[in-house]
Motif scaffolding. Structure first.
Motif, PDB file in Angstrom:
ATOM      1  N   ALA A 121     -36.012  53.007 -73.346  1.00 32.65           N
ATOM      2  CA  ALA A 121     -35.517  51.963 -72.456  1.00 32.65           C
ATOM      3  C   ALA A 121     -36.674  51.399 -71.646  1.00 32.65           C
ATOM      4  O   ALA A 121     -37.682  52.077 -71.430  1.00 32.65           O
ATOM      5  CB  ALA A 121     -34.435  52.509 -71.521  1.00 32.65           C
ATOM      6  N   VAL A 122     -36.511  50.163 -71.213  1.00 32.23           N
ATOM      7  CA  VAL A 122     -37.493  49.484 -70.373  1.00 32.23           C
ATOM      8  C   VAL A 122     -36.767  48.917 -69.163  1.00 32.23           C
ATOM      9  O   VAL A 122     -35.772  48.196 -69.308  1.00 32.23           O
ATOM     10  CB  VAL A 122     -38.207  48.349 -71.138  1.00 32.23           C
ATOM     11  N   LEU A 123     -37.261  49.242 -67.978  1.00 35.97           N
ATOM     12  CA  LEU A 123     -36.720  48.706 -66.735  1.00 35.97           C
ATOM     13  C   LEU A 123     -37.780  47.815 -66.119  1.00 35.97           C
ATOM     14  O   LEU A 123     -38.841  48.286 -65.702  1.00 35.97           O
ATOM     15  CB  LEU A 123     -36.341  49.832 -65.771  1.00 35.97           C
ATOM     16  N   GLY A 124     -37.497  46.522 -66.069  1.00 34.00           N
ATOM     17  CA  GLY A 124     -38.455  45.561 -65.546  1.00 34.00           C
ATOM     18  C   GLY A 124     -38.105  45.104 -64.147  1.00 34.00           C
ATOM     19  O   GLY A 124     -37.126  45.557 -63.541  1.00 34.00           O
ATOM     20  N   THR A 125     -38.893  44.195 -63.640  1.00 32.74           N
ATOM     21  CA  THR A 125     -38.716  43.689 -62.274  1.00 32.74           C
ATOM     22  C   THR A 125     -38.284  42.229 -62.291  1.00 32.74           C
ATOM     23  O   THR A 125     -38.230  41.595 -63.344  1.00 32.74           O
ATOM     24  CB  THR A 125     -40.024  43.838 -61.473  1.00 32.74           C
ATOM     25  N   ILE A 126     -38.017  41.715 -61.099  1.00 32.99           N
ATOM     26  CA  ILE A 126     -37.633  40.316 -60.955  1.00 32.99           C
ATOM     27  C   ILE A 126     -38.524  39.646 -59.912  1.00 32.99           C
ATOM     28  O   ILE A 126     -39.194  40.306 -59.121  1.00 32.99           O
ATOM     29  CB  ILE A 126     -36.160  40.150 -60.536  1.00 32.99           C
ATOM     30  N   ARG A 127     -38.532  38.330 -59.929  1.00 35.11           N
ATOM     31  CA  ARG A 127     -39.086  37.515 -58.866  1.00 35.11           C
ATOM     32  C   ARG A 127     -38.006  36.504 -58.478  1.00 35.11           C
ATOM     33  O   ARG A 127     -37.362  35.911 -59.357  1.00 35.11           O
ATOM     34  CB  ARG A 127     -40.355  36.780 -59.315  1.00 35.11           C
ATOM     35  N   ASP A 142     -38.787  40.444 -50.405  1.00 34.04           N
ATOM     36  CA  ASP A 142     -39.983  40.944 -51.081  1.00 34.04           C
ATOM     37  C   ASP A 142     -40.674  42.042 -50.289  1.00 34.04           C
ATOM     38  O   ASP A 142     -41.267  42.964 -50.875  1.00 34.04           O
ATOM     39  CB  ASP A 142     -40.953  39.796 -51.348  1.00 34.04           C
ATOM     40  N   ALA A 143     -40.628  41.967 -48.951  1.00 30.96           N
ATOM     41  CA  ALA A 143     -41.260  43.000 -48.137  1.00 30.96           C
ATOM     42  C   ALA A 143     -40.668  44.360 -48.443  1.00 30.96           C
ATOM     43  O   ALA A 143     -41.385  45.373 -48.492  1.00 30.96           O
ATOM     44  CB  ALA A 143     -41.099  42.666 -46.655  1.00 30.96           C
ATOM     45  N   ASP A 144     -39.364  44.414 -48.663  1.00 33.03           N
ATOM     46  CA  ASP A 144     -38.713  45.668 -49.024  1.00 33.03           C
ATOM     47  C   ASP A 144     -38.916  45.992 -50.503  1.00 33.03           C
ATOM     48  O   ASP A 144     -39.153  47.138 -50.883  1.00 33.03           O
ATOM     49  CB  ASP A 144     -37.221  45.559 -48.723  1.00 33.03           C
ATOM     50  N   TYR A 145     -38.837  44.958 -51.317  1.00 35.03           N
ATOM     51  CA  TYR A 145     -38.892  45.160 -52.770  1.00 35.03           C
ATOM     52  C   TYR A 145     -40.204  45.804 -53.202  1.00 35.03           C
ATOM     53  O   TYR A 145     -40.241  46.672 -54.070  1.00 35.03           O
ATOM     54  CB  TYR A 145     -38.706  43.806 -53.463  1.00 35.03           C
ATOM     55  N   PHE A 146     -41.297  45.354 -52.600  1.00 33.34           N
ATOM     56  CA  PHE A 146     -42.617  45.809 -53.035  1.00 33.34           C
ATOM     57  C   PHE A 146     -43.178  46.936 -52.171  1.00 33.34           C
ATOM     58  O   PHE A 146     -44.363  47.248 -52.266  1.00 33.34           O
ATOM     59  CB  PHE A 146     -43.602  44.625 -53.027  1.00 33.34           C
ATOM     60  N   ARG A 147     -42.358  47.571 -51.365  1.00 31.76           N
ATOM     61  CA  ARG A 147     -42.905  48.529 -50.412  1.00 31.76           C
ATOM     62  C   ARG A 147     -43.505  49.774 -51.073  1.00 31.76           C
ATOM     63  O   ARG A 147     -44.295  50.473 -50.447  1.00 31.76           O
ATOM     64  CB  ARG A 147     -41.856  48.935 -49.385  1.00 31.76           C
ATOM     65  N   THR A 148     -43.132  50.078 -52.314  1.00 35.44           N
ATOM     66  CA  THR A 148     -43.721  51.238 -52.991  1.00 35.44           C
ATOM     67  C   THR A 148     -44.980  50.876 -53.768  1.00 35.44           C
ATOM     68  O   THR A 148     -45.581  51.740 -54.405  1.00 35.44           O
ATOM     69  CB  THR A 148     -42.702  51.878 -53.961  1.00 35.44           C
ATOM     70  N   ARG A 149     -45.363  49.613 -53.721  1.00 38.22           N
ATOM     71  CA  ARG A 149     -46.572  49.183 -54.416  1.00 38.22           C
ATOM     72  C   ARG A 149     -47.771  49.323 -53.483  1.00 38.22           C
ATOM     73  O   ARG A 149     -47.654  49.105 -52.278  1.00 38.22           O
ATOM     74  CB  ARG A 149     -46.434  47.722 -54.843  1.00 38.22           C
ATOM     75  N   ARG A 150     -48.920  49.665 -54.032  1.00 42.70           N
ATOM     76  CA  ARG A 150     -50.104  49.821 -53.203  1.00 42.70           C
ATOM     77  C   ARG A 150     -50.451  48.512 -52.510  1.00 42.70           C
ATOM     78  O   ARG A 150     -50.360  47.437 -53.103  1.00 42.70           O
ATOM     79  CB  ARG A 150     -51.292  50.293 -54.044  1.00 42.70           C
ATOM     80  N   LEU A 151     -50.856  48.610 -51.258  1.00 47.62           N
ATOM     81  CA  LEU A 151     -51.152  47.425 -50.468  1.00 47.62           C
ATOM     82  C   LEU A 151     -52.181  46.550 -51.170  1.00 47.62           C
ATOM     83  O   LEU A 151     -53.265  46.997 -51.522  1.00 47.62           O
ATOM     84  CB  LEU A 151     -51.688  47.827 -49.089  1.00 47.62           C
ATOM     85  N   TRP A 158     -47.288  49.518 -62.013  1.00 45.82           N
ATOM     86  CA  TRP A 158     -46.546  49.967 -60.845  1.00 45.82           C
ATOM     87  C   TRP A 158     -45.258  50.664 -61.286  1.00 45.82           C
ATOM     88  O   TRP A 158     -44.428  50.089 -61.954  1.00 45.82           O
ATOM     89  CB  TRP A 158     -46.244  48.746 -59.975  1.00 45.82           C
ATOM     90  N   GLU A 159     -45.105  51.921 -60.890  1.00 49.71           N
ATOM     91  CA  GLU A 159     -43.905  52.685 -61.238  1.00 49.71           C
ATOM     92  C   GLU A 159     -42.822  52.381 -60.201  1.00 49.71           C
ATOM     93  O   GLU A 159     -42.559  53.170 -59.297  1.00 49.71           O
ATOM     94  CB  GLU A 159     -44.231  54.178 -61.282  1.00 49.71           C
ATOM     95  N   HIS A 160     -42.202  51.245 -60.359  1.00 52.37           N
ATOM     96  CA  HIS A 160     -41.259  50.751 -59.370  1.00 52.37           C
ATOM     97  C   HIS A 160     -39.932  51.517 -59.421  1.00 52.37           C
ATOM     98  O   HIS A 160     -39.617  52.144 -60.432  1.00 52.37           O
ATOM     99  CB  HIS A 160     -41.016  49.256 -59.591  1.00 52.37           C
ATOM    100  N   PRO A 161     -39.145  51.454 -58.344  1.00 53.33           N
ATOM    101  CA  PRO A 161     -37.874  52.173 -58.309  1.00 53.33           C
ATOM    102  C   PRO A 161     -36.658  51.340 -58.700  1.00 53.33           C
ATOM    103  O   PRO A 161     -35.524  51.782 -58.530  1.00 53.33           O
ATOM    104  CB  PRO A 161     -37.768  52.571 -56.829  1.00 53.33           C
ATOM    105  N   HIS A 162     -36.866  50.146 -59.240  1.00 56.34           N
ATOM    106  CA  HIS A 162     -35.762  49.185 -59.363  1.00 56.34           C
ATOM    107  C   HIS A 162     -35.079  49.224 -60.733  1.00 56.34           C
ATOM    108  O   HIS A 162     -35.676  49.596 -61.737  1.00 56.34           O
ATOM    109  CB  HIS A 162     -36.270  47.776 -59.090  1.00 56.34           C
ATOM    110  N   THR A 206     -41.822  48.981 -65.565  1.00 51.74           N
ATOM    111  CA  THR A 206     -42.953  48.072 -65.648  1.00 51.74           C
ATOM    112  C   THR A 206     -42.748  46.847 -64.783  1.00 51.74           C
ATOM    113  O   THR A 206     -41.618  46.364 -64.620  1.00 51.74           O
ATOM    114  CB  THR A 206     -43.181  47.644 -67.108  1.00 51.74           C
ATOM    115  N   ASP A 207     -43.852  46.348 -64.233  1.00 50.34           N
ATOM    116  CA  ASP A 207     -43.829  45.089 -63.489  1.00 50.34           C
ATOM    117  C   ASP A 207     -44.472  43.970 -64.298  1.00 50.34           C
ATOM    118  O   ASP A 207     -44.699  42.883 -63.782  1.00 50.34           O
ATOM    119  CB  ASP A 207     -44.568  45.265 -62.153  1.00 50.34           C
ATOM    120  N   ARG A 208     -44.755  44.247 -65.553  1.00 53.32           N
ATOM    121  CA  ARG A 208     -45.313  43.195 -66.402  1.00 53.32           C
ATOM    122  C   ARG A 208     -44.187  42.264 -66.843  1.00 53.32           C
ATOM    123  O   ARG A 208     -43.088  42.699 -67.158  1.00 53.32           O
ATOM    124  CB  ARG A 208     -45.999  43.792 -67.627  1.00 53.32           C
TER     125      ARG A 208
END
Length: 257
Positions: A121-127, A142-151, A158-162, A206-208
């Protein structure tokens, strides 16, 4: 797994304003993976507008549904897609997006590459694409969405939680093994991802190639992105606590891989 064919499933409820842009982007992504066969299925759920007609005009196979339930609509779309691809055998890849979204051209190619590397399975992100909400509300999201990403990071791994039904892929065999989409009015994507993880399936986060999704205040599923954006605009609106609603759409969700 090397998929022999792909099915793209799109649930839609009264999306005549956005369905054509969605399907044109999916068709571009399908052309990018030629000669792999791709079928596009729209589950037109309780539509009272021209969604079904426009989807058929764009070359999609349309499945009428009358549940007002996104989980049931996704499941009906998958069932129809697997019937269309019955001759492809067990190695079918299922890609999910939403009718208010557009996918990037390499979207399916990226999912196929993950499948060939052994992911189930692949879990991707949104914009968010600003429509009915302004840049301030998108920035709050976005401030909340990307909070686990390195500054300041732009790392595509990015191993996102979404978890988003608008950007999800799964092998048909894994999907069927865990029982498919449950008939849930919201959160059906989280539920499927959790069962895939519990069953030990390999999940790529993935965030790609993120999918672009309309930012609007009146959505189609209860407890979804629209309600979250409404709460970000006015915490007293929608009868909800923003933290609770973030959990519903995946901003505070636990990792499932």
């Amino acid at each position: 797994m090397t998929p022999a064919a792909i099915a793209v499933v799109v649930p839609a409820h009264d999306e005549e304003r956005r369905i054509q842009a969605c399907l044109r982007s999916v068709r571009a992504a399908a052309a990018f993976v030629a000669p792999v066969p791709v079928v596009i299925v729209v589950a037109a759920d309780a539509c009272t507008d021209a969604t079904a007609t426009l989807a058929a005009r764009e070359g999609a196979s349309v499945v009428p549904a009358w549940r007002r339930n996104v989980g049931a609509a996704r499941a009906a779309g998958v069932d129809h897609a697997l019937t269309l691809l019955a001759d492809a055998g067990p190695d079918v890849w299922l890609a999910m997006t939403d009718a208010d979204s557009t996918v990037p051209t390499p979207w399916l190619a990226h999912q196929l590459a993950s499948a060939r590397r052994g992911h189930d399975a692949v879990l991707g992100t949104i914009r968010l694409v600003s429509t009915m909400v302004g840049a301030l509300h998108v920035a709050r999201h976005d401030a909340d969405y990307f909070r686990t990403r390195r500054l300041g990071g732009t790392e595509p791994r990015w191993e996102h939680p979404h978890v988003h039904g608008a950007n999800l892929g799964v092998s048909a065999s894994a999907y069927l093994r865990v029982g498919g989409f449950a008939p849930l009015p919201t959160g059906e994507d989280h539920d499927l991802a959790a069962r895939l993880s519990s069953a030990g399936h390999r999940i790529a986060r993935t965030d790609r190639h993120p999918v672009h999704t309309a930012a609007r205040l009146r959505g189609r599923a209860p407890g979804g992105l629209a309600e979250l954006l409404t709460a970000l605009r006015d915490p007293s609106a929608g009868g909800g606590d923003p933290a609770r609603q973030r959990a519903t759409v995946g901003l505070d969700s636990a990792r499932t891989s």
